[in-house]
Design a protein around this motif. Structure first.
Motif, PDB file in Angstrom:
ATOM      1  N   VAL A  48      10.376   4.078 -13.676  1.00 12.28           N
ATOM      2  CA  VAL A  48       9.105   3.369 -13.769  1.00 12.28           C
ATOM      3  C   VAL A  48       8.364   3.409 -12.441  1.00 12.28           C
ATOM      4  O   VAL A  48       7.166   3.700 -12.394  1.00 12.28           O
ATOM      5  N   ALA A  49       9.069   3.097 -11.368  1.00 18.65           N
ATOM      6  CA  ALA A  49       8.429   3.038 -10.056  1.00 18.65           C
ATOM      7  C   ALA A  49       9.490   3.144  -8.968  1.00 18.65           C
ATOM      8  O   ALA A  49      10.652   2.800  -9.193  1.00 18.65           O
ATOM      9  N   ARG A  50       9.046   3.599  -7.795  1.00 25.06           N
ATOM     10  CA  ARG A  50       9.937   3.681  -6.647  1.00 25.06           C
ATOM     11  C   ARG A  50       9.185   3.238  -5.409  1.00 25.06           C
ATOM     12  O   ARG A  50       7.957   3.400  -5.322  1.00 25.06           O
ATOM     13  N   VAL A  51       9.942   2.688  -4.462  1.00 21.14           N
ATOM     14  CA  VAL A  51       9.360   2.322  -3.174  1.00 21.14           C
ATOM     15  C   VAL A  51      10.266   2.869  -2.086  1.00 21.14           C
ATOM     16  O   VAL A  51      11.472   2.634  -2.077  1.00 21.14           O
ATOM     17  N   ASN A  52       9.663   3.623  -1.181  1.00 25.41           N
ATOM     18  CA  ASN A  52      10.416   4.267  -0.115  1.00 25.41           C
ATOM     19  C   ASN A  52      10.660   3.304   1.046  1.00 25.41           C
ATOM     20  O   ASN A  52      10.121   2.187   1.056  1.00 25.41           O
ATOM     21  N   SER A  53      11.444   3.750   2.022  1.00 24.74           N
ATOM     22  CA  SER A  53      11.765   2.892   3.162  1.00 24.74           C
ATOM     23  C   SER A  53      10.513   2.554   3.975  1.00 24.74           C
ATOM     24  O   SER A  53      10.472   1.511   4.636  1.00 24.74           O
ATOM     25  N   ASP A  54       9.479   3.416   3.902  1.00 23.35           N
ATOM     26  CA  ASP A  54       8.237   3.135   4.624  1.00 23.35           C
ATOM     27  C   ASP A  54       7.244   2.367   3.766  1.00 23.35           C
ATOM     28  O   ASP A  54       6.080   2.227   4.135  1.00 23.35           O
ATOM     29  N   ALA A  55       7.702   1.885   2.608  1.00 22.66           N
ATOM     30  CA  ALA A  55       6.918   1.085   1.662  1.00 22.66           C
ATOM     31  C   ALA A  55       5.916   1.895   0.851  1.00 22.66           C
ATOM     32  O   ALA A  55       5.149   1.308   0.077  1.00 22.66           O
ATOM     33  N   SER A  56       5.901   3.210   0.997  1.00 20.28           N
ATOM     34  CA  SER A  56       5.068   4.023   0.117  1.00 20.28           C
ATOM     35  C   SER A  56       5.651   3.971  -1.287  1.00 20.28           C
ATOM     36  O   SER A  56       6.854   3.735  -1.459  1.00 20.28           O
ATOM     37  N   THR A  57       4.806   4.176  -2.275  1.00 20.64           N
ATOM     38  CA  THR A  57       5.223   3.958  -3.658  1.00 20.64           C
ATOM     39  C   THR A  57       4.826   5.122  -4.561  1.00 20.64           C
ATOM     40  O   THR A  57       3.960   5.928  -4.229  1.00 20.64           O
ATOM     41  N   ASP A  58       5.467   5.155  -5.710  1.00 20.29           N
ATOM     42  CA  ASP A  58       5.142   6.146  -6.734  1.00 20.29           C
ATOM     43  C   ASP A  58       5.413   5.510  -8.087  1.00 20.29           C
ATOM     44  O   ASP A  58       6.338   4.695  -8.212  1.00 20.29           O
ATOM     45  N   TYR A  59       4.604   5.896  -9.094  1.00 17.39           N
ATOM     46  CA  TYR A  59       4.685   5.261 -10.401  1.00 17.39           C
ATOM     47  C   TYR A  59       4.669   6.285 -11.530  1.00 17.39           C
ATOM     48  O   TYR A  59       4.064   7.360 -11.411  1.00 17.39           O
ATOM     49  N   ALA A  60       5.298   5.915 -12.632  1.00 19.32           N
ATOM     50  CA  ALA A  60       5.143   6.695 -13.846  1.00 19.32           C
ATOM     51  C   ALA A  60       3.696   6.565 -14.321  1.00 19.32           C
ATOM     52  O   ALA A  60       3.072   5.515 -14.141  1.00 19.32           O
ATOM     53  N   ASP A  61       3.192   7.618 -14.951  1.00 18.84           N
ATOM     54  CA  ASP A  61       1.799   7.593 -15.409  1.00 18.84           C
ATOM     55  C   ASP A  61       1.547   6.433 -16.365  1.00 18.84           C
ATOM     56  O   ASP A  61       0.448   5.855 -16.378  1.00 18.84           O
ATOM     57  N   SER A  62       2.545   6.085 -17.150  1.00 17.77           N
ATOM     58  CA  SER A  62       2.373   5.057 -18.175  1.00 17.77           C
ATOM     59  C   SER A  62       2.150   3.666 -17.598  1.00 17.77           C
ATOM     60  O   SER A  62       1.686   2.770 -18.324  1.00 17.77           O
ATOM     61  N   VAL A  63       2.475   3.453 -16.332  1.00 14.13           N
ATOM     62  CA  VAL A  63       2.339   2.107 -15.748  1.00 14.13           C
ATOM     63  C   VAL A  63       1.367   2.057 -14.577  1.00 14.13           C
ATOM     64  O   VAL A  63       1.104   0.977 -14.036  1.00 14.13           O
ATOM     65  N   LYS A  64       0.816   3.197 -14.186  1.00 11.03           N
ATOM     66  CA  LYS A  64      -0.116   3.220 -13.051  1.00 11.03           C
ATOM     67  C   LYS A  64      -1.298   2.300 -13.304  1.00 11.03           C
ATOM     68  O   LYS A  64      -1.876   2.294 -14.392  1.00 11.03           O
ATOM     69  N   GLY A  65      -1.635   1.518 -12.289  1.00 10.76           N
ATOM     70  CA  GLY A  65      -2.749   0.584 -12.410  1.00 10.76           C
ATOM     71  C   GLY A  65      -2.376  -0.744 -13.026  1.00 10.76           C
ATOM     72  O   GLY A  65      -3.178  -1.685 -13.005  1.00 10.76           O
ATOM     73  N   ARG A  66      -1.172  -0.848 -13.581  1.00 10.12           N
ATOM     74  CA  ARG A  66      -0.719  -2.109 -14.193  1.00 10.12           C
ATOM     75  C   ARG A  66       0.484  -2.716 -13.474  1.00 10.12           C
ATOM     76  O   ARG A  66       0.616  -3.932 -13.397  1.00 10.12           O
ATOM     77  N   PHE A  67       1.365  -1.875 -12.979  1.00 11.17           N
ATOM     78  CA  PHE A  67       2.590  -2.334 -12.317  1.00 11.17           C
ATOM     79  C   PHE A  67       2.485  -2.098 -10.811  1.00 11.17           C
ATOM     80  O   PHE A  67       1.890  -1.101 -10.368  1.00 11.17           O
ATOM     81  N   THR A  68       3.115  -2.987 -10.047  1.00  8.78           N
ATOM     82  CA  THR A  68       3.174  -2.834  -8.601  1.00  8.78           C
ATOM     83  C   THR A  68       4.596  -3.090  -8.130  1.00  8.78           C
ATOM     84  O   THR A  68       5.153  -4.165  -8.397  1.00  8.78           O
ATOM     85  N   ILE A  69       5.167  -2.122  -7.420  1.00  7.52           N
ATOM     86  CA  ILE A  69       6.491  -2.294  -6.835  1.00  7.52           C
ATOM     87  C   ILE A  69       6.325  -2.625  -5.361  1.00  7.52           C
ATOM     88  O   ILE A  69       5.430  -2.101  -4.686  1.00  7.52           O
TER      89      ILE A  69
END
Length: 113
Positions: A48-69
């Motif tokens: 669904v989502a990932r957060v790197n050690s530098d706090a950068s993030t990535d999301y599945a297309d299905s949740v972009k704009g709705r979910f925040t990690i």
């Protein structure tokens, strides 16, 4: 021993919000890439989502704009804020140290009217 404990799941109506938390122990949390996965009945577990050690993030297309990690290294905790929830978001949500077989027990999210 590394442990992950999720919380925050529940039943919510479509359009509602939930915030999931995952507390990690037994690991140097700040260097880990942390991720949330989900698995609905009869489907494969998906990232669904990932957060790197530098706090950068990535999301599945299905949740972009709705979910925040996000992460709080001082608390060894990763969060998943879920807004504008849809019935198709219904699943068991799992916390994971990306690239490892370390998983939490999961927390159920049900979106239903």
């Amino acid at each position: 021993q590394v442990q992950l404990v999720e919380s925050g799941g529940g039943v919510v109506q479509p359009g509602g919000s939930l915030r999931l938390s995952c507390v990690a122990s037994g690991t140097i949390f700040r260097i880990n890439v942390m991720a949330w996965y989900r698995q609905a009945p009869g489907t494969r577990r998906e990232l669904v989502a990932r957060v790197n050690s530098d706090a950068s993030t990535d999301y599945a297309d299905s949740v972009k704009g709705r979910f925040t990690i996000s992460r709080d290294n001082a608390k060894n905790t990763v969060y998943l804020q879920m807004n504008i929830l849809k019935p198709e978001d219904t699943a068991v949500y799992y916390c994971n140290i990306l690239g490892t077989t370390t998983w939490g027990q999961g927390t159920q999210v049900t979106v239903s009217s």
